[in-house]
Scaffold this motif. Structure first.
Motif, PDB file in Angstrom:
ATOM      1  N   ALA A 115     -12.333   2.791  19.784  1.00 49.10           N
ATOM      2  CA  ALA A 115     -13.721   2.982  20.208  1.00 49.10           C
ATOM      3  C   ALA A 115     -13.819   3.054  21.722  1.00 49.10           C
ATOM      4  O   ALA A 115     -13.071   2.391  22.433  1.00 49.10           O
ATOM      5  N   ALA A 175     -16.995   2.838  24.421  1.00 43.46           N
ATOM      6  CA  ALA A 175     -18.435   2.669  24.617  1.00 43.46           C
ATOM      7  C   ALA A 175     -18.881   3.543  25.787  1.00 43.46           C
ATOM      8  O   ALA A 175     -18.057   4.131  26.480  1.00 43.46           O
ATOM      9  N   THR A 199     -19.894   3.033  28.775  1.00 46.39           N
ATOM     10  CA  THR A 199     -19.105   2.789  29.984  1.00 46.39           C
ATOM     11  C   THR A 199     -17.820   2.108  29.515  1.00 46.39           C
ATOM     12  O   THR A 199     -17.880   1.146  28.757  1.00 46.39           O
ATOM     13  N   PRO A 200     -16.673   2.590  29.949  1.00 47.23           N
ATOM     14  CA  PRO A 200     -15.416   1.999  29.467  1.00 47.23           C
ATOM     15  C   PRO A 200     -15.336   0.517  29.813  1.00 47.23           C
ATOM     16  O   PRO A 200     -15.722   0.106  30.908  1.00 47.23           O
ATOM     17  N   THR A 201     -14.875  -0.256  28.869  1.00 51.16           N
ATOM     18  CA  THR A 201     -14.770  -1.697  29.088  1.00 51.16           C
ATOM     19  C   THR A 201     -13.390  -1.997  29.678  1.00 51.16           C
ATOM     20  O   THR A 201     -12.400  -2.052  28.966  1.00 51.16           O
ATOM     21  N   LEU A 202     -13.385  -2.147  30.992  1.00 52.16           N
ATOM     22  CA  LEU A 202     -12.109  -2.304  31.708  1.00 52.16           C
ATOM     23  C   LEU A 202     -12.147  -3.538  32.603  1.00 52.16           C
ATOM     24  O   LEU A 202     -13.222  -4.022  32.966  1.00 52.16           O
ATOM     25  N   TYR A 203     -10.967  -4.012  32.954  1.00 50.63           N
ATOM     26  CA  TYR A 203     -10.854  -5.138  33.885  1.00 50.63           C
ATOM     27  C   TYR A 203     -10.505  -4.563  35.262  1.00 50.63           C
ATOM     28  O   TYR A 203      -9.383  -4.101  35.469  1.00 50.63           O
ATOM     29  N   LEU A 242      -7.271  -5.600  37.236  1.00 51.21           N
ATOM     30  CA  LEU A 242      -5.946  -5.262  36.707  1.00 51.21           C
ATOM     31  C   LEU A 242      -5.645  -3.788  36.969  1.00 51.21           C
ATOM     32  O   LEU A 242      -6.562  -3.000  37.209  1.00 51.21           O
ATOM     33  N   THR A 243      -4.392  -3.412  36.901  1.00 54.13           N
ATOM     34  CA  THR A 243      -4.027  -2.005  37.064  1.00 54.13           C
ATOM     35  C   THR A 243      -4.361  -1.254  35.766  1.00 54.13           C
ATOM     36  O   THR A 243      -4.657  -1.876  34.734  1.00 54.13           O
ATOM     37  N   VAL A 274      -3.198  -5.305  27.980  1.00 52.48           N
ATOM     38  CA  VAL A 274      -4.014  -6.379  27.380  1.00 52.48           C
ATOM     39  C   VAL A 274      -4.288  -6.060  25.909  1.00 52.48           C
ATOM     40  O   VAL A 274      -4.060  -6.890  25.018  1.00 52.48           O
ATOM     41  N   THR A 275      -4.745  -4.836  25.667  1.00 51.55           N
ATOM     42  CA  THR A 275      -5.058  -4.453  24.279  1.00 51.55           C
ATOM     43  C   THR A 275      -3.778  -4.310  23.458  1.00 51.55           C
ATOM     44  O   THR A 275      -3.759  -4.665  22.284  1.00 51.55           O
ATOM     45  N   LEU A 280      -7.476   3.760  26.204  1.00 50.17           N
ATOM     46  CA  LEU A 280      -7.623   2.450  25.552  1.00 50.17           C
ATOM     47  C   LEU A 280      -8.028   2.629  24.088  1.00 50.17           C
ATOM     48  O   LEU A 280      -7.497   1.958  23.196  1.00 50.17           O
TER      49      LEU A 280
END
Lengths: 247, 308
Positions: free
Chosen positions: B83, B85, B87-91, B94-95, B102-103, B146
């Motif tokens: 999925a 969303a 706006t991409p759910t990113l940290y 982190l690079t 992470v995922t 992702l």
């Protein structure tokens, strides 16, 4: 169990370059350096008790009374804000992994940070007393309080896990960073104005860490109570957070 | 319910207090297609996607993804769904590679998936840069990487083109087509950018005021409203003749009249009628309505008809 291990592994990766991780080392070092600076300027050793025990006690008191509870509140708020800032819950909670594992992993990672900070503090006490033995003539020949430092560090860590669990629940439940941190500061202030000074109030979670290391009448059982309470609060929090919706 | 659908919902509803966000949705998304889920802002697209992803509990109805029932709060461990969303759910701290890692760790995927996903979206060279230095387009591509990390058989995208410039939008289309082709996957794409959907989707669903107004192939929808533009010498007389004969006139301008038709053979019939009545027909132009015409037609307040 496998999902918890995976979530935990991801959680530790997320902590890279975070303020929460930097403070796990920086906060206890700052407390040790502050006390070290005062001790090295003092012309002689205090005579009432073993000077190194007094030195360690000073550090542990400052740590458990203010810095550790504040760091626990800040770490919980920072760890939760990592997910809230980018709306990462939408991604994480849509993954095929048990929700309880996700929240439990976050809690374990946070408790791990607190453990790191306690070990850094204990190590800092030992190293700084070692240096004082070398540079301060009055303290030469005295034993480095390794037992006192690590016992105090571990006991206060186990006691602080309860307040950390409460802080973590609040920080994960509500998006606001200020709410979690503000709650922690208010709870510390209540402790400082006397709520945690007498009788049953030793069980006030924000007072428990300092009671575990009190010079006269230390209550190490509070460490055990803290850990048990933390397990209970975390179980409730995981159940609550797993069932709620994320809009 | 059958296993031939990637997404299948029956009577899916969700209310927030007194407000109905999704009302009795019967989505049927066949496997292997790109499904455009269209609707104006506030129509219920995002709520539908959150219901599909198990982030919201349905008030009524049920959901199956890749044949597996989705029960709120219980992860569907067998189905592979990616999925992205709005706006991409990113940290950001982190690079790019670490974000995927992470995922990857959470899903227990092989390490090679990270490099493959980065290569798919063309971010291999920037994989070691911190995400906070990424442009919006790069973040969107990383978000897609992702979503595709586990090589899912179903990809659910909520407004993936938001904030992208035309080049970025084109690049996204190319990536999605390639993903569907290479992975033999299904894409469920919500958008309010009609031209974007028109260029990529095989099937579409139109949601408006919480209800599904149309669902089917794009050419079916286009057949739903076709027009014949006619240029004649006597406009007023032609309008009267066609009205008398039962044709629906949709619009007219100087020298031109538009009539709703259902097939190309209707053009022959109309021409014959007009010639027999002494009208000189100067031009006949059968026209297919654009998706935008159809969308506005279906979602306009005056037209409450449903083609679903």
């Amino acid at each position: 169990m496998m999902s918890l291990w995976r979530a935990l592994s991801a959680e530790f990766l997320k902590l890279r370059r975070t303020l929460a991780l930097r403070l796990a080392v920086g906060a206890p070092l700052l407390v040790v350096l502050l006390n070290f600076g005062v001790a090295i300027q003092r012309p002689g050793a205090p005579s009432s008790i073993d000077p190194f025990v007094g030195f360690a006690q000073g550090i542990l008191t400052l740590w458990t009374l203010i810095v550790l509870p504040f760091y626990a509140a800040l770490a919980a708020a920072l760890m939760a804000s990592i997910e809230f800032q980018g709306d990462n819950w939408r991604h994480i909670l849509s993954l095929p992994i048990e929700r309880r594992s996700i929240f439990l992993a976050k809690w374990i990672a946070g408790v791990g940070l607190l453990l790191i900070s306690s070990i850094v503090l204990a190590t800092g006490i030992c190293v700084s007393t070692g240096i004082l033995r070398l540079v301060a003539p009055a303290w030469r020949g005295l034993a480095v309080p390794v037992g006192k430092a690590f016992r105090g560090g571990i006991l206060s860590w186990s006691a602080v896990t309860l307040l950390f669990s409460i802080q973590m629940w609040i920080s994960l439940r509500w998006r606001s960073f200020v709410l979690g941190l503000g709650f922690g500061i208010a709870a510390i202030l209540l402790d400082l104005v006397g709520l945690g000074r007498s009788g049953v109030s030793q069980f006030y979670p924000w007072a428990m860490p300092v009671w575990t290391i009190a010079l006269n009448g230390s209550k190490p059982f509070l460490g055990f109570i803290g850990l048990m309470g933390a397990v209970g609060v975390t179980a409730l929090a995981c159940s609550n957070l797993s069932r709620r919706e994320y809009e | 319910m059958t296993d031939s659908y990637a997404i299948e919902t029956r009577g899916l509803s969700r209310t927030f207090g007194r407000q109905t966000a999704v009302d009795g949705l019967n989505l049927l998304v066949p496997r292997g297609c790109i499904y455009g889920f269209l609707g104006p802002n506030g129509a219920g697209k995002t709520t539908t996607i959150r219901l599909l992803l198990g982030l919201l509990r349905p008030t009524n109805g049920n959901i199956r993804l890749m044949g597996e029932p989705i029960i709120y709060g219980q992860p569907n461990l067998r189905s592979s769904v990616g999925a992205l969303a709005e706006t991409p759910t990113l940290y950001p701290h982190l690079t790019g590679a670490e974000n995927l890692e992470v995922t990857r760790r959470m899903l227990g995927l092989p390490k090679t998936h990270v490099a493959e996903a980065l290569e798919m979206v063309g971010l291999t060279a920037d994989a070691r840069r911190l995400v906070h230095s990424y442009s919006l387009g790069m973040r969107q591509r990383l978000g897609l990487a992702l979503a595709c990390l586990a090589k899912p058989s179903l990809l659910i995208l909520d407004e993936p083109g938001n904030g992208l410039d035309p080049a970025g939008t084109r690049e996204l289309r190319t990536l999605l087509r390639r993903f569907v082709h290479e992975q033999d996957a299904t894409v469920f794409l919500s958008s309010h950018v009609l031209s974007e959907v028109e260029q990529i989707a095989d099937r579409i669903g139109i949601i408006h005021r919480a209800r599904l107004l149309f669902q089917g192939r794009l050419d079916e929808l286009k057949g739903y409203e076709r027009k014949l533009r006619i240029r004649v010498d006597q406009c007023e007389k032609t309008r009267e003749i066609l009205k008398t004969e039962g044709w629906r006139i949709s619009e007219s301008s100087e020298g031109w009249i538009s009539v709703r038709i259902s097939s190309d053979t209707d053009a022959v019939v109309v021409n014959k009628i007009l010639v027999e009545k002494g009208i000189q027909v100067l031009a006949l132009q059968p026209q297919q309505a654009t998706l935008e015409d159809l969308f506005i037609h279906l979602t306009s307040p005056s037209d409450k008809g449903t083609a679903a």
